[in-house]
Design a protein around this motif. Structure first.
Motif, mmCIF file in Angstrom:
data_model
loop_
_atom_site.group_PDB
_atom_site.id
_atom_site.type_symbol
_atom_site.label_atom_id
_atom_site.label_comp_id
_atom_site.label_asym_id
_atom_site.label_seq_id
_atom_site.Cartn_x
_atom_site.Cartn_y
_atom_site.Cartn_z
ATOM 1 N N LEU A 11 102.686 -3.895 58.654
ATOM 2 C CA LEU A 11 102.917 -5.415 59.075
ATOM 3 C C LEU A 11 103.471 -4.695 60.091
ATOM 4 O O LEU A 11 103.063 -5.280 61.433
ATOM 5 C CB LEU A 11 103.774 -5.931 58.227
ATOM 6 N N GLY A 12 104.347 -3.957 60.274
ATOM 7 C CA GLY A 12 104.886 -2.818 61.218
ATOM 8 C C GLY A 12 104.052 -2.742 62.112
ATOM 9 O O GLY A 12 104.035 -2.657 63.826
ATOM 10 N N THR A 15 102.999 -5.251 64.195
ATOM 11 C CA THR A 15 103.579 -6.090 65.286
ATOM 12 C C THR A 15 103.297 -4.443 66.586
ATOM 13 O O THR A 15 103.275 -5.327 67.945
ATOM 14 C CB THR A 15 104.664 -5.494 64.458
ATOM 15 N N ILE A 18 100.384 -5.727 68.781
ATOM 16 C CA ILE A 18 100.399 -6.739 69.166
ATOM 17 C C ILE A 18 101.427 -6.921 70.535
ATOM 18 O O ILE A 18 101.224 -6.676 71.835
ATOM 19 C CB ILE A 18 101.361 -8.186 68.959
ATOM 20 N N MET A 19 102.829 -5.505 70.644
ATOM 21 C CA MET A 19 103.151 -5.995 71.030
ATOM 22 C C MET A 19 103.934 -4.674 72.005
ATOM 23 O O MET A 19 104.196 -4.903 73.522
ATOM 24 C CB MET A 19 105.081 -5.575 70.721
ATOM 25 N N THR A 23 105.705 -3.931 76.041
ATOM 26 C CA THR A 23 106.857 -2.876 75.835
ATOM 27 C C THR A 23 107.425 -2.262 77.118
ATOM 28 O O THR A 23 108.139 -1.756 77.969
ATOM 29 C CB THR A 23 106.797 -2.589 74.908
ATOM 30 N N ARG A 62 110.401 -4.598 59.030
ATOM 31 C CA ARG A 62 109.372 -3.969 59.815
ATOM 32 C C ARG A 62 108.464 -4.597 60.781
ATOM 33 O O ARG A 62 107.926 -4.001 61.568
ATOM 34 C CB ARG A 62 108.487 -4.022 58.499
ATOM 35 N N MET A 63 108.450 -5.716 61.277
ATOM 36 C CA MET A 63 108.158 -6.539 62.522
ATOM 37 C C MET A 63 108.861 -5.987 63.471
ATOM 38 O O MET A 63 108.311 -5.682 64.578
ATOM 39 C CB MET A 63 107.922 -8.422 62.077
ATOM 40 N N GLY A 66 108.189 -2.175 64.207
ATOM 41 C CA GLY A 66 106.726 -2.112 65.373
ATOM 42 C C GLY A 66 107.116 -2.541 66.815
ATOM 43 O O GLY A 66 106.397 -1.205 68.210
ATOM 44 N N PHE A 67 108.058 -2.680 67.477
ATOM 45 C CA PHE A 67 108.481 -3.565 68.358
ATOM 46 C C PHE A 67 109.390 -1.559 68.733
ATOM 47 O O PHE A 67 109.359 -1.104 70.296
ATOM 48 C CB PHE A 67 109.247 -3.996 68.692
#
Length: 175
Positions: A11-12, A15, A18-19, A23, A62-63, A66-67
């Motif tokens: 999941l991280g 994310t 997607i980010m 960023t 975890r989300m 990811g960022f």
């Protein structure tokens, strides 16, 4: 905690994927020092959340992770690169700094694994996360005290696209 660690980490990574298109422009806009401080604060929060067997907190961590992974891969080296150019350092010095940073990073990773093992043996599975909060707090103090702010653009040359248009373009490319 009885949850699938692989699913949480996946999941991280999703994310982070997607980010990733927003960023870099975000870091350029708010500055590298502020972004490094944001990274440290978010990492401390994540590692605090991961000390508890609370699934919504683990999902959030975890989300956010990811960022922060994107921030980690962009902020520190780009800050160094910009400082190098602004200070007109010798190319040889820059190459030595980059070489040594890779060596220190690898040694730190090995030491961190050893330290995490000791903390897990002493304090249980949450021990390494508490240790990570402490280490990240030290990094936060160092960045806050020693870094100057720099940006990824010259004054007036910033890409004027807003975050949502960057995200829409990224989603179109993903599709």
């Amino acid at each position: 905690y009885g949850y699938s660690v692989a699913s949480l980490y996946c999941l991280g990574f999703v994310t982070g994927g997607i980010m990733s298109p927003i960023t870099g422009p975000l870091v350029d806009k708010i500055g590298r020092k502020r972004s490094a401080i944001l990274y440290c604060v978010l990492e401390m929060f994540i590692n605090w959340l991961e000390q508890f067997p609370f699934l919504p907190g683990l999902i959030a961590s975890r989300m956010i992770g990811g960022f922060t992974t994107n921030l980690l891969s962009q902020v520190f080296e780009t800050w160094l690169d910009t400082e190098y150019r602004q200070r007109c350092l010798d190319k040889d010095k820059y190459e030595i700094i980059m070489r040594d940073s890779v060596i220190v990073s690898n040694v730190a990773a090995i030491y961190s694994g050893y330290l995490a093992h000791i903390l897990a043996e002493s304090y249980g599975p949450a021990g390494p996360f508490a240790g990570a909060v402490t280490c990240t707090a030290i990094a936060l103090i160092a960045v806050s005290a020693a870094w100057t702010e720099n940006y990824g653009y010259e004054e007036g040359a910033m890409n004027t696209k807003d975050t949502m248009s960057l995200l829409r373009e990224a989603m179109e490319l993903f599709r």
